[in-house]
Design an enzyme around this catalytic site. Structure first.
Site, short mmCIF file in Angstrom:
data_model
loop_
_atom_site.label_atom_id
_atom_site.label_comp_id
_atom_site.label_asym_id
_atom_site.label_seq_id
_atom_site.Cartn_x
_atom_site.Cartn_y
_atom_site.Cartn_z
N LYS A 13 -5.36 14.40 -3.18
CA LYS A 13 -5.55 15.85 -3.37
C LYS A 13 -4.23 16.55 -3.68
O LYS A 13 -4.16 17.37 -4.59
CB LYS A 13 -6.15 16.48 -2.10
CG LYS A 13 -7.50 15.93 -1.69
CD LYS A 13 -8.05 16.66 -0.46
CE LYS A 13 -7.22 16.48 0.81
NZ LYS A 13 -7.29 15.13 1.40
N ARG A 88 -12.38 22.13 5.59
CA ARG A 88 -12.48 20.78 6.11
C ARG A 88 -13.64 20.62 7.08
O ARG A 88 -13.87 19.51 7.59
CB ARG A 88 -11.20 20.48 6.85
CG ARG A 88 -10.49 19.24 6.30
CD ARG A 88 -9.33 19.06 7.11
NE ARG A 88 -8.46 17.99 7.10
CZ ARG A 88 -7.37 17.88 6.37
NH1 ARG A 88 -7.10 18.74 5.43
NH2 ARG A 88 -6.55 16.91 6.59
N ARG A 127 2.67 5.60 2.22
CA ARG A 127 3.08 6.92 1.74
C ARG A 127 4.30 7.43 2.50
O ARG A 127 4.44 7.22 3.69
CB ARG A 127 1.91 7.89 1.96
CG ARG A 127 2.21 9.31 1.54
CD ARG A 127 0.96 10.06 1.22
NE ARG A 127 0.31 10.62 2.41
CZ ARG A 127 -0.76 11.42 2.33
NH1 ARG A 127 -1.31 11.70 1.18
NH2 ARG A 127 -1.29 11.89 3.43
N ARG A 160 5.12 10.29 7.79
CA ARG A 160 4.66 11.38 8.66
C ARG A 160 4.26 10.85 10.03
O ARG A 160 3.81 9.74 10.16
CB ARG A 160 3.45 12.07 8.00
CG ARG A 160 3.84 13.15 7.03
CD ARG A 160 2.71 13.62 6.16
NE ARG A 160 1.41 13.72 6.82
CZ ARG A 160 0.31 14.10 6.19
NH1 ARG A 160 0.35 14.43 4.91
NH2 ARG A 160 -0.84 14.16 6.82
P1 ADP Z 1 -4.34 14.68 4.82
O1 ADP Z 1 -3.35 13.78 4.22
O2 ADP Z 1 -5.04 14.11 6.00
O3 ADP Z 1 -5.26 15.31 3.82
P2 ADP Z 1 -3.19 17.27 5.51
O4 ADP Z 1 -1.77 17.38 5.18
O5 ADP Z 1 -4.18 17.99 4.68
O6 ADP Z 1 -3.48 15.72 5.58
O7 ADP Z 1 -3.42 17.73 7.03
C1 ADP Z 1 -2.65 17.21 8.09
C2 ADP Z 1 -3.23 17.67 9.43
O8 ADP Z 1 -3.23 19.10 9.50
C3 ADP Z 1 -4.69 17.29 9.64
O9 ADP Z 1 -4.82 15.98 10.15
C4 ADP Z 1 -5.13 18.36 10.64
O10 ADP Z 1 -4.64 18.09 11.95
C5 ADP Z 1 -4.39 19.59 10.14
N1 ADP Z 1 -5.19 20.36 9.14
C6 ADP Z 1 -4.87 20.57 7.83
N2 ADP Z 1 -5.81 21.32 7.21
C7 ADP Z 1 -6.76 21.58 8.15
C8 ADP Z 1 -8.00 22.30 8.12
N3 ADP Z 1 -8.45 22.91 7.00
N4 ADP Z 1 -8.70 22.35 9.27
C9 ADP Z 1 -8.28 21.77 10.40
N5 ADP Z 1 -7.13 21.07 10.49
C10 ADP Z 1 -6.37 20.97 9.38
#
Ligand code: ADP
Ligand code: ZN
Length: 213
Positions: A13, A88, A127, A160
């Site tokens: 994404k 999400r 990653r 991360r």
């Molecule tokens: P990923 O690589 O899992 O898509 P993100 O960078 O989008 O990771 O998100 C990292 C973390 O931030 C998630 O695991 C969650 O804890 C939190 N997070 C991000 N976006 C949301 C959301 N829309 N709702 C709830 N938690 C979120």
């Protein structure tokens, strides 16, 4: 363009969003990046989000909607936006729908990037992310020129906290339970574009095709 990017962690994404910003000046809005910046800065928001993020759990819908309601009203959103990692959960999708209706805005579509689980697992464990600018690397397919140093900004490139095997497996379970149902939600809204593709270029082409670009 105004898009939602759906897909499991590691589906690409963020990479696709970055490529799309170059096409028409739409801004990438990543709730994950916003939250990580808040954690790094030690703000109140960061303190509230930190534990859930580290475990690979979701932060609360209320916290996320508070962030997004403000973010979507900022001026740079006039040129379009790519929602990366939001919504999400079904409650977030419902709240977004109400918010957009209130703002008189319409999205072009919700793109579901569908990538096989083996590919996802391999990508997530290899990653690496720049702590300063968010650039994404991969130790196998896209390494930094100098190990641990961002090609783009010279920042430090690390794995991360939530990319340990345990947190990854939890993130994928959380995705399947809470986020995967959004594909049906947007299908019912007549907005879904599903792309089965492991290359970001192919995803971009499918989006351009759908939007007639
Ligand atoms: P990923 O690589 O899992 O898509 P993100 O960078 O989008 O990771 O998100 C990292 C973390 O931030 C998630 O695991 C969650 O804890 C939190 N997070 C991000 N976006 C949301 C959301 N829309 N709702 C709830 N938690 C979120
Ligand atoms: Zn960087």
């Amino acid at each position: 363009m105004k898009l939602i990017l759906l897909g499991a962690p590691g589906a690409g994404k963020g990479t696709v969003a970055k490529m799309l910003t170059a096409i028409d000046g739409s801004v990438q809005i990543s709730t994950g990046d916003i939250l990580r910046a808040a954690v790094a800065a030690g703000t109140e928001l960061g303190k509230q989000a930190e534990a859930a993020m580290k475990a690979g759990d979701l932060v609360s819908d209320d916290l996320i909607m508070g962030i997004m309601e403000e973010r979507l009203q900022e001026d740079d959103c006039q040129s379009g936006y790519l929602l990366d990692g939001f919504p999400r959960t079904i409650p977030q999708a419902e709240a977004l729908k109400a918010l957009l209706a209130k703002m008189g805005e319409q999205l072009d579509c919700a793109v579901n990037i569908d990538v096989p689980r083996e590919v996802i697992l391999d990508r997530l464990t290899t990653r690496r992310t720049c702590t300063d600018c968010g650039a994404i690397y991969n130790v196998k397919s896209n390494p930094t020129k100098v190990e641990g140093v961002c090609d783009a900004c010279g920042g430090s490139v690390v794995q991360r906290d939530d990319e340990t095997e345990e947190a990854i497996s939890n993130r994928l379970d959380v995705y399947n339970e809470k986020t995967a149902p959004l594909a049906d939600f947007y299908d019912n809204e007549g907005m879904l574009l599903t792309v089965n593709a492991t290359s970001s270029e192919a995803v971009i082409d499918a989006i351009k095709g759908k939007l007639g670009m």
